[in-house]
Scaffold this motif. Structure first.
Motif, short mmCIF file in Angstrom:
data_model
loop_
_atom_site.label_atom_id
_atom_site.label_comp_id
_atom_site.label_asym_id
_atom_site.label_seq_id
_atom_site.Cartn_x
_atom_site.Cartn_y
_atom_site.Cartn_z
N VAL A 57 -2.93 8.81 -5.57
CA VAL A 57 -2.93 7.53 -4.88
C VAL A 57 -1.89 7.58 -3.76
CG1 VAL A 57 -1.26 6.46 -6.44
CG2 VAL A 57 -2.84 5.01 -5.19
N ARG A 58 -2.14 6.87 -2.70
CA ARG A 58 -1.19 6.75 -1.59
C ARG A 58 -0.62 5.34 -1.61
NH1 ARG A 58 -2.55 9.54 3.75
NH2 ARG A 58 -1.56 11.16 2.52
N PHE A 59 0.70 5.24 -1.75
CA PHE A 59 1.36 3.94 -1.75
C PHE A 59 1.74 3.55 -0.33
CE2 PHE A 59 1.75 4.94 -6.18
CZ PHE A 59 1.78 3.71 -6.81
N HIS A 60 1.41 2.31 0.05
CA HIS A 60 1.74 1.80 1.37
C HIS A 60 2.79 0.70 1.29
CE1 HIS A 60 -1.49 3.93 3.50
NE2 HIS A 60 -2.13 3.82 2.35
N ARG A 61 3.29 0.47 0.09
CA ARG A 61 4.32 -0.55 -0.11
C ARG A 61 5.49 0.09 -0.85
NH1 ARG A 61 3.92 -6.08 -3.66
NH2 ARG A 61 6.08 -6.66 -3.33
N ALA A 62 6.69 -0.22 -0.42
CA ALA A 62 7.89 0.31 -1.07
C ALA A 62 8.33 -0.66 -2.17
CB ALA A 62 9.01 0.49 -0.05
N TYR A 63 8.16 -0.25 -3.39
CA TYR A 63 8.58 -1.08 -4.52
C TYR A 63 10.07 -0.92 -4.77
CZ TYR A 63 3.66 -1.89 -5.22
OH TYR A 63 2.36 -2.26 -5.04
N TRP A 64 10.68 0.12 -4.22
CA TRP A 64 12.14 0.32 -4.22
C TRP A 64 12.54 0.61 -2.78
CZ3 TRP A 64 9.10 2.32 -8.16
CH2 TRP A 64 9.40 1.86 -9.42
N ASP A 65 13.67 0.08 -2.36
CA ASP A 65 14.12 0.24 -0.98
C ASP A 65 14.21 1.70 -0.55
OD1 ASP A 65 14.26 -2.49 -0.56
OD2 ASP A 65 16.40 -2.62 -1.03
N GLY A 66 14.58 2.58 -1.46
CA GLY A 66 14.74 3.99 -1.12
C GLY A 66 13.47 4.67 -0.66
N TYR A 67 12.32 4.09 -0.94
CA TYR A 67 11.04 4.68 -0.53
C TYR A 67 10.55 4.16 0.81
CZ TYR A 67 10.55 6.77 -5.11
OH TYR A 67 10.74 7.53 -6.23
N ARG A 68 11.18 3.14 1.35
CA ARG A 68 10.71 2.50 2.57
C ARG A 68 10.54 3.49 3.72
NH1 ARG A 68 10.55 -2.70 2.50
NH2 ARG A 68 12.17 -2.71 0.94
N ALA A 69 11.50 4.37 3.91
CA ALA A 69 11.43 5.32 5.03
C ALA A 69 10.33 6.37 4.85
CB ALA A 69 12.78 6.01 5.20
N GLU A 70 9.82 6.52 3.64
CA GLU A 70 8.81 7.55 3.37
C GLU A 70 7.39 7.00 3.31
OE1 GLU A 70 9.77 9.94 -0.01
OE2 GLU A 70 11.85 10.13 0.62
N LEU A 71 7.21 5.72 3.60
CA LEU A 71 5.87 5.14 3.54
C LEU A 71 4.95 5.78 4.57
CD1 LEU A 71 6.68 1.36 3.09
CD2 LEU A 71 5.77 2.94 1.38
N PRO A 72 3.70 6.02 4.24
CA PRO A 72 3.19 5.97 2.88
C PRO A 72 3.61 7.22 2.10
CG PRO A 72 1.46 6.70 4.36
CD PRO A 72 2.68 6.42 5.20
N TYR A 73 3.68 7.11 0.77
CA TYR A 73 4.01 8.27 -0.06
C TYR A 73 2.93 8.44 -1.13
CZ TYR A 73 6.05 4.96 -3.43
OH TYR A 73 6.26 3.93 -4.31
N ASP A 74 2.82 9.66 -1.62
CA ASP A 74 1.72 10.02 -2.50
C ASP A 74 2.19 10.32 -3.92
OD1 ASP A 74 -0.26 10.01 -0.36
OD2 ASP A 74 0.83 11.74 0.38
N VAL A 75 1.41 9.87 -4.87
CA VAL A 75 1.67 10.08 -6.29
C VAL A 75 0.45 10.77 -6.88
CG1 VAL A 75 2.08 8.91 -8.50
CG2 VAL A 75 3.18 8.07 -6.41
N CYS A 76 0.68 11.70 -7.80
CA CYS A 76 -0.44 12.42 -8.40
C CYS A 76 -0.37 12.37 -9.92
CB CYS A 76 -0.47 13.86 -7.92
SG CYS A 76 0.99 14.84 -8.31
N LEU A 77 -1.53 12.44 -10.52
CA LEU A 77 -1.67 12.56 -11.96
C LEU A 77 -2.30 13.92 -12.21
CD1 LEU A 77 -1.55 11.23 -14.81
CD2 LEU A 77 -3.92 10.50 -14.40
N VAL A 78 -1.61 14.74 -13.00
CA VAL A 78 -2.13 16.07 -13.30
C VAL A 78 -2.21 16.25 -14.81
CG1 VAL A 78 -1.14 17.06 -11.19
CG2 VAL A 78 0.13 17.22 -13.34
N GLN A 79 -3.09 17.15 -15.21
CA GLN A 79 -3.14 17.54 -16.63
C GLN A 79 -2.61 18.95 -16.72
OE1 GLN A 79 -6.87 17.28 -18.78
NE2 GLN A 79 -5.67 17.04 -20.64
N LEU A 80 -1.55 19.10 -17.50
CA LEU A 80 -0.96 20.42 -17.68
C LEU A 80 -1.93 21.32 -18.43
CD1 LEU A 80 2.69 19.49 -18.75
CD2 LEU A 80 1.82 20.02 -16.46
N GLU A 81 -1.85 22.61 -18.14
CA GLU A 81 -2.68 23.59 -18.84
C GLU A 81 -2.51 23.47 -20.35
OE1 GLU A 81 -1.59 27.99 -18.71
OE2 GLU A 81 -3.28 27.87 -17.31
#
Length: 137
Positions: A71-95
């Motif tokens: 998913v790509r986040f376009h909102r900073a839920y914490w101030d520290g992420y504001r400069a990195e908008l948008p940022y990407d989060v991934c869900l992976v399944q480990l081997e």
């Protein structure tokens, strides 16, 4: 060289999770494994989610994974992420089985797709804290 301060939320290194963070600092991915039933699980918990045993240990795993979703986040839920908008989060399944929610350790490739082979990498962000990221394998 001046280091840039890390201004995002940092994990609490408590007795339950400290072994994970110690392995992460050494750039090794670990999960808990139940000594009673063998279940591997993440994140850490006091008892096994399968058999409720408290006989668990930390086990280093391969770091190989498969992309399940992102998913790509376009909102900073914490101030520290504001400069990195948008940022990407991934869900992976480990081997080895567990699902892990993390961030990409790179720009998302143009050919990103479910099932993309991924591998774990680590980013040292603060004293004793190295955060898990995933990149295409």
């Amino acid at each position: 060289m001046t280091s840039i301060p890390y201004d995002k939320p940092l994990p609490v290194l408590d007795p339950l999770t400290k072994p994970y963070w110690d392995f992460a600092w050494a750039r090794q991915l670990s999960v808990q494994r139940c000594q009673s039933c063998g279940d591997r699980h993440f994140p850490a918990c006091e008892v096994c989610p399968v058999c409720l045993s408290d006989d668990q240990l930390w086990e280093v795993v391969s770091g190989r994974a498969t992309l399940v979703s992102w998913v790509r986040f376009h909102r900073a839920y914490w101030d520290g992420y504001r400069a990195e908008l948008p940022y990407d989060v991934c869900l992976v399944q480990l081997e080895e089985g567990p699902l892990v929610l993390s961030n990409f350790g790179c720009d998302i490739p143009d050919d990103v797709h479910m099932g993309l082979p991924m591998r774990a990498v680590f980013e040292h962000v603060a004293e004793s804290v190295s955060l898990l990221r995933f990149v295409p394998a």
